[in-house]
Scaffold this motif. Structure first.
Motif: not given
Length: 428
Positions: A297, A299, A301-303, A399, A402-407
């Motif tokens: 995790r 910034r 986002a969930t990587w 990024e 999806a700044p608060y999503g999943t990458l």
């Protein structure tokens, strides 16, 4: 790989390519005093999951035997060559690697040894020089003629069989199973994780022909699997361990199967090194295997990083994704090697994403780099697909999408390793 990276000379000075046979590896080791005879070993093969099983076993044996030195040899590496050769959980030192290289290099060049032959001899020499007591050795490719098959292990395992490297191993699961079963040895327990009837029958025959006692991890060995972003819980049913509740930090139902194989492989060890269940629990809880449904995790986002590089690996990855409530949107960042089945790998991933970026891994060999533009044109994608050839730029763009999503970063070991390096996420 940069010229000053540890192991760089292996890439630039060996003949390259894949040439099956054990003769060159045996000659290299004989010239160094047969270092592979100076430690005991476990041997782990299979199409997928062999790295996870190796890491699980290594973690347990360190928990069980703090008084012993434990080695781990895996391939490929993600960021640094030194990751391939680990002692007591740490990558080999650059100095120890350099000393072993200096000793082996004349024979490597004289014999024209391939990269993997030289690397395997190098790992075994490093283990011997460090007085390693036990080593977990992962098969590189196939089994029967893989360079690692010179060892005389205490126990062996084949995790599973799927179509991969068909140009070398055969184009049916049964042919590939025959090659992988080549690591079975007389009197040495053979743990079989495959459950499909065809390849399972082949592995059974290979074990019986070798005179290897069989231990099969049945389909019902794992039940009540619960997967989250924190790891996997499941119930293990084992003739040796009994009924156990298990927790591992590795994510995915396939990792539950891998843990079951690891548990049976550990149970098959000689009594003097066989761990207690308490050590199994402690080692499983402490394991870290980077690049396999690895969650970070940053910034907001969930990587997720996963080295899936064939359809079977993607199937395991997508099954894991389906079992988790991921923050939306999900952006796929994919770079696949040219010789892999990207046309079969990408559609299941695209079906689970809200947007995708196709890119190129910087460390991918030039002759194996795919054309993401061609891939994008060929796909009947249900979501927007962008092509950004620079991986660093692709990660930055993802990024913003999806700044608060999943990458989700996947497609090859090169892709994940390069991404971890760019994002400065440690691998050990």
């Amino acid at each position: 790989m940069r010229p000053d990276d540890p192991g760089a000379w292996l890439f630039s000075r060996t003949t390259g390519g894949i040439r099956f046979g054990l003769e060159r590896t045996e000659a290299l080791l004989a010239g160094a005093g047969n270092p592979h005879r100076r430690f005991r070993a476990l041997h782990v093969g299979g199409t997928n999951g062999k790295g996870s099983v190796s890491a699980l076993c290594e973690s347990v044996l360190r928990a069980a035997h703090p008084e012993l030195r434990i080695g781990l040899y895996t391939s490929p590496h993600l960021v640094s060559f030194t990751e391939r050769i680990r002692i007591d959980g740490r990558p080999i030192s650059v100095q120890a690697l350099a000393d072993a290289e200096a000793r082996l290099r004349p024979e490597v060049e004289r014999l024209g040894a391939t990269f993997f032959e030289a690397t395997t001899a190098l790992a075994f020499l490093c283990f011997a020089e460090a007085d390693v007591d036990l080593a977990i050795v992962e098969v590189g490719l196939g089994g029967r003629l893989d360079s690692t098959n010179v060892i005389e292990p205490m126990a062996t395992a084949v995790t599973n069989v799927a179509l991969d490297h068909v140009e070398y191993l055969g184009d049916t699961p049964e042919q590939i199973a025959w090659e992988k079963g080549g690591i079975f040895k007389p009197g040495v327990p053979a743990v079989i994780g495959e459950t499909a009837p065809g390849p399972l029958d082949v592995l059974r025959r290979r074990a019986d022909e070798a005179g290897a006692p069989r231990v099969e991890v049945d389909a019902d060995a794992v039940s009540d699997v619960r997967v989250s972003l924190e790891g996997t819980r499941f119930r293990l049913s084992s003739d040796y361990w009994g009924e156990r509740e298990v927790r591992i930090p590795l994510i995915g139902a396939h990792q539950a199967r891998n843990a079951a194989v690891a548990a049976e492989l550990l149970a098959a060890l000689p009594e003097d090194v066989r761990p207690s269940w308490e050590a199994v629990e402690a080692g499983f809880a402490a394991v870290r295997w980077v690049g396999r449904m690895q969650v970070e995790r940053q910034r907001g986002a969930t990587w997720i990083f996963d080295v899936a590089h064939n359809p079977a690996g993607v199937a395991a990855l997508t099954a894991s994704l389906d079992s988790i409530d991921l923050p939306r949107p999900v952006v796929l960042i994919a770079a696949v090697l040219l010789d892999k089945e990207w046309d079969a790998m990408l559609p299941p991933l695209l079906a689970r994403a809200d947007a995708a970026i196709l890119t190129v891994a910087d460390s991918a060999p030039a002759e194996r780099r795919w054309d993401p533009e061609q891939a994008a044109r060929s796909l009947d994608a249900p979501i927007p697909v962008r092509v950004i050839p620079s991986l660093a730029d692709a990660l930055m763009r993802a990024e913003t999408l999806a700044p608060y999503g999943t990458l989700l970063v996947t497609g090859s070991v090169h892709t994940v390793g390069d991404a971890l390096g760019i994002l400065q996420i440690p691998v050990v």
